[in-house]
Design a protein around this motif. Structure first.
Motif, short mmCIF file in Angstrom:
data_model
loop_
_atom_site.label_atom_id
_atom_site.label_comp_id
_atom_site.label_asym_id
_atom_site.label_seq_id
_atom_site.Cartn_x
_atom_site.Cartn_y
_atom_site.Cartn_z
N LEU A 30 41.47 -62.04 32.89
CA LEU A 30 41.57 -63.34 33.53
C LEU A 30 42.23 -64.37 32.60
N PRO A 31 42.86 -65.39 33.16
CA PRO A 31 43.47 -66.45 32.35
C PRO A 31 42.42 -67.45 31.88
N ILE A 32 41.61 -67.03 30.90
CA ILE A 32 40.48 -67.83 30.43
C ILE A 32 40.47 -67.84 28.91
N THR A 33 39.47 -68.50 28.33
CA THR A 33 39.33 -68.55 26.88
C THR A 33 37.83 -68.52 26.54
N CYS A 34 37.48 -69.01 25.36
CA CYS A 34 36.09 -69.06 24.92
C CYS A 34 35.75 -70.46 24.41
N PRO A 35 34.49 -70.87 24.45
CA PRO A 35 34.13 -72.23 24.03
C PRO A 35 34.25 -72.48 22.53
N ASN A 36 34.34 -71.40 21.73
CA ASN A 36 34.58 -71.65 20.30
C ASN A 36 36.04 -71.43 19.93
N ARG A 37 36.89 -71.44 20.95
CA ARG A 37 38.35 -71.42 20.73
C ARG A 37 38.98 -72.73 21.20
N ASP A 38 38.41 -73.35 22.24
CA ASP A 38 39.05 -74.51 22.85
C ASP A 38 38.48 -75.84 22.36
N GLY A 39 37.59 -75.80 21.37
CA GLY A 39 37.06 -77.02 20.79
C GLY A 39 35.72 -77.46 21.31
N LYS A 40 35.20 -76.81 22.36
CA LYS A 40 33.90 -77.22 22.90
C LYS A 40 32.77 -76.94 21.91
N LEU A 41 32.78 -75.73 21.33
CA LEU A 41 31.81 -75.38 20.28
C LEU A 41 32.47 -75.23 18.92
N GLY A 42 33.74 -74.95 18.93
CA GLY A 42 34.47 -74.73 17.69
C GLY A 42 35.92 -74.44 18.00
N GLU A 43 36.67 -74.14 16.97
CA GLU A 43 38.09 -73.83 17.15
C GLU A 43 38.45 -72.56 16.39
N GLY A 44 39.44 -71.85 16.91
CA GLY A 44 39.90 -70.65 16.23
C GLY A 44 39.21 -69.38 16.65
N GLY A 45 38.05 -69.51 17.32
CA GLY A 45 37.32 -68.34 17.77
C GLY A 45 36.62 -67.61 16.63
N CYS A 46 36.07 -66.45 16.92
CA CYS A 46 35.46 -65.62 15.88
C CYS A 46 36.53 -65.27 14.84
#
Length: 315
Positions: A30-46
């Motif tokens: 799906l065309p989605i992301t994660c909350p620790n990639r988009d700035g909601k919880l963090g950036e850059g992801g795991c």
């Protein structure tokens, strides 16, 4: 030729028992992301996650859900002679959506020969409203529902190190909510994270057993270029455990894992493109087969040491 009975409860045997025929998973992207990639919880992801996430074998997320399923289904039918399939929403966090959009994607997966919908997500991206959507799909179409949760480790210090954006508490909360709806749960775990030791491996098995998780999926850590983990690897800040230690960790994990829990896999395939380290430059199936052989030769099996619940001190 006599078939070897493996010393743990395999996913393939589980699916045959459940559906009475060969069933294959079909990845959906799906065309989605994660909350620790988009700035909601963090950036850059795991710190181990590449820009494409984990679904490196998936079709483009610009292709519709139905078309992705039909294309993959056509290929698998020809190659493996399978007739029934699981729609596997694999990449990134598939409940990181508003419920209306989420419901639309789930409905798009309801096509002929799909018998189950499997949704992979983060423990902190599950709400009761998402679970109600899945319950409606189950009741309306008669499909089975399963949810895969990326935990990686129960060690909350390590979770912070890998920039996971959640702790063990969120996993426990998600499992409790999902169980209340009667859906099966699979926990993803990486057994050779650089900050974990054998005690953490044992605690992984004990926690998922105590929570009555239905399935587990194990993965060896791989390292991709242009990730934070990749830079740590190149500078020598982290070391990868030897393959013999990884195999021992898997076997120990299985010994402490309750025998009724299904094991989806012992080690995963990983992308070789832009990879700095993947499975010790060995085929994943060779490592898996060596684990099988060692377990059989040493009389080690799933649940052998799973005596720690249900009043251990009174036994």
């Amino acid at each position: 030729m006599q078939r070897t009975i493996l010393p743990y409860k395999t996913y393939s045997e589980y699916l045959k028992e459940k559906y009475k025929e060969k069933v294959y998973k079909l990845p959906v992207n799906l065309p989605i992301t994660c909350p620790n990639r988009d700035g909601k919880l963090g950036e850059g992801g795991c710190i181990f996650c590449a820009d494409v996430g984990a679904g490196f074998e998936s079709l483009s997320n610009t292709v519709s859900v139905k078309e992705q399923l039909l294309q993959n289904m056509s290929y698998i039918k020809k190659k493996y002679k399978a007739e029934k399939f699981i729609a596997y929403f694999q990449n990134f966090s598939n409940t990181y959506l508003d419920t209306k959009q989420f419901a639309s994607y789930m409905e798009d997966a309801v096509i002929d020969d799909v018998v189950e919908i499997c949704v992979s997500t983060r423990p902190d991206c599950i709400t009761v409203e998402h679970l109600k959507v899945l319950k409606q799909i189950k009741l309306k179409h008669g499909l089975e529902i399963s949810i895969e949760l990326g935990l990686q480790t129960v060690n909350y210090h390590t979770l912070k190190k890998i920039n996971r954006g959640h702790t063990l508490a969120e996993f426990i909360d998600a499992v409790t909510a999902i169980k209340s709806f009667g859906f099966e749960i699979c926990a993803h775990l990486i057994l050779n994270l650089p900050w974990d030791n054998i005690e953490d491996v044992i605690e992984n098995a004990k926690i998922v057993s105590a929570l009555r998780v239905d399935q587990v999926k194990l993965h060896a850590l791989y390292i991709i270029e242009n990730t934070i983990l990749g830079e740590m690897y190149k500078t020598g800040e982290i070391k990868i455990t030897p393959v013999e230690e990884y195999k021992e960790r898997v076997i120990t994990f299985l010994e402490f894992l309750y025998p009724n829990i299904v094991v989806q896999r012992l080690i995963g395939r990983a992308p070789e493109e832009n990879a700095l380290f993947v499975n010790w430059n060995m085929s994943w199936w060779k490592i898996r087969d060596e684990i099988h052989g060692e377990m059989i030769n040493e009389n080690r099996y799933q649940g052998k040491k799973a005596n720690y619940l249900e009043g251990k001190a009174l036994k």
